[in-house]
Design a protein around this motif. Structure first.
Motif, PDB file in Angstrom:
ATOM      1  N   ARG A  65       0.819  -1.207   0.000  1.00 14.11           N
ATOM      2  CA  ARG A  65       0.000   0.000   0.000  1.00 14.11           C
ATOM      3  C   ARG A  65       0.855   1.259   0.000  1.00 14.11           C
ATOM      4  O   ARG A  65       0.460   2.293  -0.554  1.00 14.11           O
ATOM      5  N   ALA A  66       2.074   1.170   0.583  1.00 14.46           N
ATOM      6  CA  ALA A  66       2.972   2.327   0.565  1.00 14.46           C
ATOM      7  C   ALA A  66       3.387   2.667  -0.868  1.00 14.46           C
ATOM      8  O   ALA A  66       3.454   3.843  -1.253  1.00 14.46           O
ATOM      9  N   THR A  67       3.652   1.636  -1.670  1.00  7.70           N
ATOM     10  CA  THR A  67       4.003   1.851  -3.083  1.00  7.70           C
ATOM     11  C   THR A  67       2.820   2.438  -3.829  1.00  7.70           C
ATOM     12  O   THR A  67       2.966   3.354  -4.647  1.00  7.70           O
ATOM     13  N   LEU A  68       1.631   1.926  -3.545  1.00  5.16           N
ATOM     14  CA  LEU A  68       0.424   2.434  -4.196  1.00  5.16           C
ATOM     15  C   LEU A  68       0.221   3.910  -3.864  1.00  5.16           C
ATOM     16  O   LEU A  68      -0.091   4.717  -4.746  1.00  5.16           O
ATOM     17  N   ARG A  69       0.401   4.268  -2.601  1.00  3.58           N
ATOM     18  CA  ARG A  69       0.202   5.670  -2.207  1.00  3.58           C
ATOM     19  C   ARG A  69       1.162   6.597  -2.949  1.00  3.58           C
ATOM     20  O   ARG A  69       0.784   7.699  -3.357  1.00  3.58           O
ATOM     21  N   GLN A  70       2.423   6.166  -3.124  1.00  3.59           N
ATOM     22  CA  GLN A  70       3.384   6.985  -3.864  1.00  3.59           C
ATOM     23  C   GLN A  70       2.911   7.215  -5.298  1.00  3.59           C
ATOM     24  O   GLN A  70       3.014   8.325  -5.828  1.00  3.59           O
ATOM     25  N   ALA A  71       2.395   6.166  -5.923  1.00  3.55           N
ATOM     26  CA  ALA A  71       1.919   6.290  -7.303  1.00  3.55           C
ATOM     27  C   ALA A  71       0.696   7.204  -7.376  1.00  3.55           C
ATOM     28  O   ALA A  71       0.589   8.047  -8.273  1.00  3.55           O
ATOM     29  N   LEU A  72      -0.218   7.065  -6.428  1.00  4.81           N
ATOM     30  CA  LEU A  72      -1.409   7.905  -6.416  1.00  4.81           C
ATOM     31  C   LEU A  72      -1.048   9.368  -6.177  1.00  4.81           C
ATOM     32  O   LEU A  72      -1.630  10.277  -6.792  1.00  4.81           O
ATOM     33  N   GLU A  73      -0.090   9.610  -5.293  1.00  4.71           N
ATOM     34  CA  GLU A  73       0.338  10.983  -5.020  1.00  4.71           C
ATOM     35  C   GLU A  73       0.945  11.619  -6.266  1.00  4.71           C
ATOM     36  O   GLU A  73       0.714  12.793  -6.552  1.00  4.71           O
ATOM     37  N   GLN A  74       1.723  10.825  -7.023  1.00  4.97           N
ATOM     38  CA  GLN A  74       2.321  11.357  -8.241  1.00  4.97           C
ATOM     39  C   GLN A  74       1.246  11.689  -9.276  1.00  4.97           C
ATOM     40  O   GLN A  74       1.303  12.726  -9.936  1.00  4.97           O
ATOM     41  N   LEU A  75       0.257  10.823  -9.412  1.00  3.60           N
ATOM     42  CA  LEU A  75      -0.839  11.072 -10.351  1.00  3.60           C
ATOM     43  C   LEU A  75      -1.650  12.295  -9.932  1.00  3.60           C
ATOM     44  O   LEU A  75      -2.138  13.044 -10.784  1.00  3.60           O
ATOM     45  N   GLU A  76      -1.760  12.509  -8.645  1.00  6.45           N
ATOM     46  CA  GLU A  76      -2.463  13.704  -8.166  1.00  6.45           C
ATOM     47  C   GLU A  76      -1.666  14.961  -8.506  1.00  6.45           C
ATOM     48  O   GLU A  76      -2.228  15.968  -8.958  1.00  6.45           O
ATOM     49  N   LEU A  77      -0.334  14.906  -8.317  1.00 11.54           N
ATOM     50  CA  LEU A  77       0.504  16.044  -8.666  1.00 11.54           C
ATOM     51  C   LEU A  77       0.418  16.379 -10.153  1.00 11.54           C
ATOM     52  O   LEU A  77       0.473  17.543 -10.550  1.00 11.54           O
ATOM     53  N   GLU A  78       0.261  15.345 -10.976  1.00 10.86           N
ATOM     54  CA  GLU A  78       0.191  15.542 -12.424  1.00 10.86           C
ATOM     55  C   GLU A  78      -1.206  15.938 -12.888  1.00 10.86           C
ATOM     56  O   GLU A  78      -1.437  16.142 -14.086  1.00 10.86           O
ATOM     57  N   GLY A  79      -2.152  16.012 -11.959  1.00 17.24           N
ATOM     58  CA  GLY A  79      -3.498  16.437 -12.326  1.00 17.24           C
ATOM     59  C   GLY A  79      -4.375  15.334 -12.870  1.00 17.24           C
ATOM     60  O   GLY A  79      -5.459  15.606 -13.389  1.00 17.24           O
ATOM     61  N   ARG A  80      -3.957  14.073 -12.743  1.00 16.58           N
ATOM     62  CA  ARG A  80      -4.775  12.973 -13.231  1.00 16.58           C
ATOM     63  C   ARG A  80      -5.838  12.551 -12.214  1.00 16.58           C
ATOM     64  O   ARG A  80      -6.879  11.999 -12.583  1.00 16.58           O
TER      65      ARG A  80
END
Length: 252
Positions: free
Chosen positions: A49-64
């Motif tokens: 879940r820690a890896t998933l959160r990092q990916a979700l945070e990056q997608l949020e930063l990119e506006g996705r």
């Protein structure tokens, strides 16, 4: 919905997961749709879940993605197309302009701006106009317009704070605009810009710097900060040249 396992890759696992998630967003989810919870997503992709959160945070930063309290994580709408290269040259505040002046002070130009202004800035104070740009009632950019005193010598000294920015712009409009050039670079939102743009300090932004030339010299400099998560900047007559990380990713 089957389980997708990630293959061993050289790049960080969360970054590869971000790419896989982005493809899933394009093919399986509609704008505004709520994503499954973290536990289900982590199980689907076979990651912690820690890896998933990092990916979700990056997608949020990119506006996705957008995280909405009480709702969850939803698919964000496409970026707004914001035109920053008009076919006809205009001074700031002239012609089709959706900027709003929110204040003006006299202050020393930052070193980088002073270099762009050249001898016109010198050690003197410059008129510094703060503006904000909105699209569909949402703030998408802030701007600081630097105008040396020598560019607007006819300006009255007895101006109220409310009159100051409009008077500076009116004096600029009396000049013949000979040319303008722009540069675009990626940056991080300063605290004052982040507040205006409803973002956190340090969020990714696109910085558009414009030099305005009149009578063979740089007469004003604009430093505009655009939200990188919701804006797509377009240039030229048709807007064919675009800064669009979504299209860049899909083409790579």
């Amino acid at each position: 919905m089957g389980t997708t396992q990630l293959e061993a890759v050289q790049e960080p696992k969360y970054w590869h997961l971000k790419t896989v998630l982005g493809e899933a967003l394009d093919s399986e989810f509609a704008v505004g749709e709520v994503l499954p919870n973290e536990r289900d997503l982590a199980a689907r992709f076979g990651v912690a879940r820690a890896t998933l959160r990092q990916a979700l945070e990056q997608l949020e930063l990119e506006g996705r993605l957008q995280r909405r309290r009480g709702v969850g994580t939803t698919v964000a709408p496409p970026r707004r197309g914001i035109h920053v290269g008009p076919a006809e040259r205009h001074w700031p505040g002239q012609g089709p302009d959706d900027w709003r002046a929110i204040g003006c002070v006299e202050a020393a130009a930052p070193a980088a701006v002073a270099r762009l202004l050249g001898d016109e800035a010198g050690d003197d104070l410059v008129h510094t106009i703060h503006r904000v740009r909105t699209s569909e009632r949402q703030p998408v950019a802030t701007d600081i317009l630097y105008v040396p005193r020598s560019s607007v010598p006819g300006l009255s000294d007895a101006l109220s704070p409310a009159e100051h920015p409009h008077a500076v712009l009116a004096e600029l409009h009396r000049l013949d605009l000979e040319g303008e050039d722009r540069t675009v670079e990626l940056g991080s939102a300063r605290a004052e810009d982040a507040k205006q743009l409803e973002r956190l300090p340090g969020a990714p932004v696109l910085i558009v710097t414009t030099r305005y030339v009149s009578a063979g010299r740089v007469t004003a400099v604009s430093a505009a900060t655009y939200r990188a998560d919701t804006c797509r900047l377009t240039f030229g007559d048709s807007g064919a040249v675009e800064i669009d990380t979504d299209q860049t990713r899909q083409a790579s």
